[in-house]
Design a protein around this motif. Structure first.
Motif, PDB file in Angstrom:
ATOM      1  N   ASN A  33       0.816  -1.211   0.000  1.00  0.00           N
ATOM      2  CA  ASN A  33       0.000   0.000   0.000  1.00  0.00           C
ATOM      3  C   ASN A  33       0.852   1.264   0.000  1.00  0.00           C
ATOM      4  OD1 ASN A  33      -2.508  -1.451   0.149  1.00  0.00           O
ATOM      5  ND2 ASN A  33      -2.066  -1.835   2.303  1.00  0.00           N
ATOM      6  N   SER A  56       1.388  -6.200   3.974  1.00  0.00           N
ATOM      7  CA  SER A  56       0.676  -5.415   4.975  1.00  0.00           C
ATOM      8  C   SER A  56      -0.145  -6.321   5.894  1.00  0.00           C
ATOM      9  CB  SER A  56      -0.251  -4.408   4.287  1.00  0.00           C
ATOM     10  OG  SER A  56      -1.252  -5.103   3.547  1.00  0.00           O
ATOM     11  N   GLY A  89       2.439   2.306   8.257  1.00  0.00           N
ATOM     12  CA  GLY A  89       1.610   2.449   9.438  1.00  0.00           C
ATOM     13  C   GLY A  89       2.222   1.803  10.659  1.00  0.00           C
ATOM     14  N   THR A 115      -0.293   6.390   8.254  1.00  0.00           N
ATOM     15  CA  THR A 115      -1.694   6.234   8.633  1.00  0.00           C
ATOM     16  C   THR A 115      -2.015   7.180   9.782  1.00  0.00           C
ATOM     17  OG1 THR A 115      -1.239   4.514  10.273  1.00  0.00           O
ATOM     18  CG2 THR A 115      -1.660   3.786   7.991  1.00  0.00           C
ATOM     19  N   LEU A 158      -5.949   7.131   2.653  1.00  0.00           N
ATOM     20  CA  LEU A 158      -6.441   6.022   3.462  1.00  0.00           C
ATOM     21  C   LEU A 158      -7.915   5.718   3.186  1.00  0.00           C
ATOM     22  CD1 LEU A 158      -4.932   6.865   6.979  1.00  0.00           C
ATOM     23  CD2 LEU A 158      -4.088   5.190   5.325  1.00  0.00           C
ATOM     24  N   ASN A 161     -12.149   2.912   6.643  1.00  0.00           N
ATOM     25  CA  ASN A 161     -12.004   2.083   7.847  1.00  0.00           C
ATOM     26  C   ASN A 161     -10.665   2.300   8.531  1.00  0.00           C
ATOM     27  OD1 ASN A 161     -10.565   0.757   5.792  1.00  0.00           O
ATOM     28  ND2 ASN A 161     -11.042  -1.276   6.569  1.00  0.00           N
ATOM     29  N   GLU A 162      -9.612   2.641   7.778  1.00  0.00           N
ATOM     30  CA  GLU A 162      -8.308   2.924   8.386  1.00  0.00           C
ATOM     31  C   GLU A 162      -8.329   4.268   9.111  1.00  0.00           C
ATOM     32  OE1 GLU A 162      -5.662   1.256   8.865  1.00  0.00           O
ATOM     33  OE2 GLU A 162      -5.775  -0.460   7.506  1.00  0.00           O
ATOM     34  N   SER A 165     -10.126   3.662  12.312  1.00  0.00           N
ATOM     35  CA  SER A 165      -9.284   2.927  13.247  1.00  0.00           C
ATOM     36  C   SER A 165      -8.330   3.877  13.983  1.00  0.00           C
ATOM     37  CB  SER A 165      -8.486   1.849  12.502  1.00  0.00           C
ATOM     38  OG  SER A 165      -7.606   1.170  13.375  1.00  0.00           O
ATOM     39  N   LEU A 246      -9.719  -4.183  12.867  1.00  0.00           N
ATOM     40  CA  LEU A 246      -8.567  -3.297  12.892  1.00  0.00           C
ATOM     41  C   LEU A 246      -8.307  -2.882  14.328  1.00  0.00           C
ATOM     42  CD1 LEU A 246      -9.320  -1.013   9.801  1.00  0.00           C
ATOM     43  CD2 LEU A 246      -7.661  -2.881   9.950  1.00  0.00           C
TER      44      LEU A 246
END
Length: 344
Positions: A33, A56, A89, A115, A158, A161-162, A165, A246
């Motif tokens: 990523n 990842s 991240g 992230t 991103l 959902n990241e 998180s 996550l």
């Protein structure tokens, strides 16, 4: 004086990496990523370097991946005056820093978190490590990076959902240290938050706590609010098909359960509990936990790094904006807190 060197970047250019030119070799660790979304932004400005790609995901934060990284460094002839740049991240930051800290007994490493989670929390403070089996961060060291380069625009790449998180750590920092900022943050949905402006606030809170207690002998433990139960849930569900969470999603569950414990043991009011759970549920929704999950969670709680013997240690809120630590809670009460979450 802060033990953490953090550099905020409005843009990336050759001057960003000027100090990396003094090393004999430079390794840049990415996953698929960050290789796609972030590496192209910095590639032309970096000195000559070795690109090391890993897969990842928390499930790859293992000794096997470390062996791959160490082998790449060894094959390229990295000596003790070489350095590593972790471009990624929390997984890359934790594992890349750990690999650098143990390679030839330690070489320099820089963090460039990509992230929201790693920018507001994981990259600062020098907690490094890998998972062992399904035990999160079970093997690791404390070692502060030589520099942490914060480029907030990375988070624009991103998925939702990241971002969500990472936002859990923003919530946590407010709940343990800043009641006024909690009011501001909890007054609007995630979609309306100015996340790039929030990042320095969270970093400042973590930096202040970590600087006062670098190796978690006391105050630094408050940064674990929500994490005792949250880590157990995250670890247990990690390889169950369709149920993996996550990090921040699991910590959201942990914060509600541990806020409930706080009302029973450390003075958090029922009204504050309701405020906390209402906002967290509005952002994260409800995670389905099963009756059969409870017996498994106890085994993970027994491995928590804050424990003393088999005494299960928690960091709990005395009120919103204040947190205490070394609260030893019996499993029966922890189970009740998880059941409380399940009942919402």
């Amino acid at each position: 004086m802060s033990i953490n060197k953090v550099t905020f970047l409005e843009s990336v250019d050759a001057s960003t990496f000027e100090d990396l030119k003094g090393y004999t070799n430079l390794g840049v660790i990415v996953d698929e990523n960050t290789k796609r979304d972030c590496y192209p932004i910095v590639k032309e400005f970096l000195p000559n370097h070795l690109l090391i790609e890993i897969e990842s995901g928390e499930e790859n934060k293992t000794l096997m991946t470390c062996q791959h990284i160490w082998q790449e460094l060894t094959d390229a002839g990295f000596d003790r005056k070489a350095a590593v740049l972790d471009l990624g991240g929390g997984v890359i930051g934790d594992m890349g820093g750990f690999c650098a800290s143990t390679y030839k007994r330690g070489i320099d490493f820089w963090q460039m978190p990509t992230t929201l989670l790693s920018q507001v929390d994981a990259s600062v403070g020098g907690k490094l490590g890998i998972d062992f089996g399904k035990l999160k961060n079970h093997i690791g060291v404390f070692r502060v990076p030589n520099n942490v380069l914060i480029y907030p625009k990375f988070i624009q790449s991103l998925p939702a959902n990241e971002l969500r998180s990472g936002f859990a750590e923003v919530i946590k920092h407010c709940l343990i240290q800043d009641a006024e900022h909690w009011k501001t943050v909890s007054s609007k949905p995630l979609s309306d938050q100015d996340l790039e402006a929030i990042i320095p606030h969270s970093i400042n809170i973590k930096d202040k706590v970590v600087t006062s207690d670098p190796t978690e002998k006391g105050l630094r433990k408050i940064l674990n609010f929500g994490h005792t139960i949250g880590h157990a849930i995250e670890s247990y569900l990690l390889d169950i098909p369709g149920r993996k969470l996550l990090h921040g999603e699991a910590i959201a569950v942990g914060m509600i359960a541990e806020a409930w414990l706080s009302t029973k043991f450390t003075g958090l009011s029922d009204e504050e509990l309701k405020d906390i759970q209402k906002y967290i549920l509005s952002v994260y929704g409800k995670v389905e936990l099963l009756e059969s999950d409870l017996e498994h969670l106890y085994a993970y709680l027994l491995q928590d790094k804050k424990n003393t013997g088999k005494k299960l240690s928690h960091s709990l809120l005395t009120k919103i904006g204040e947190c205490t630590y070394d609260q030893f809670i019996e499993w029966e009460d922890i189970e009740k807190s998880i059941r409380y979450y399940m009942s919402l």
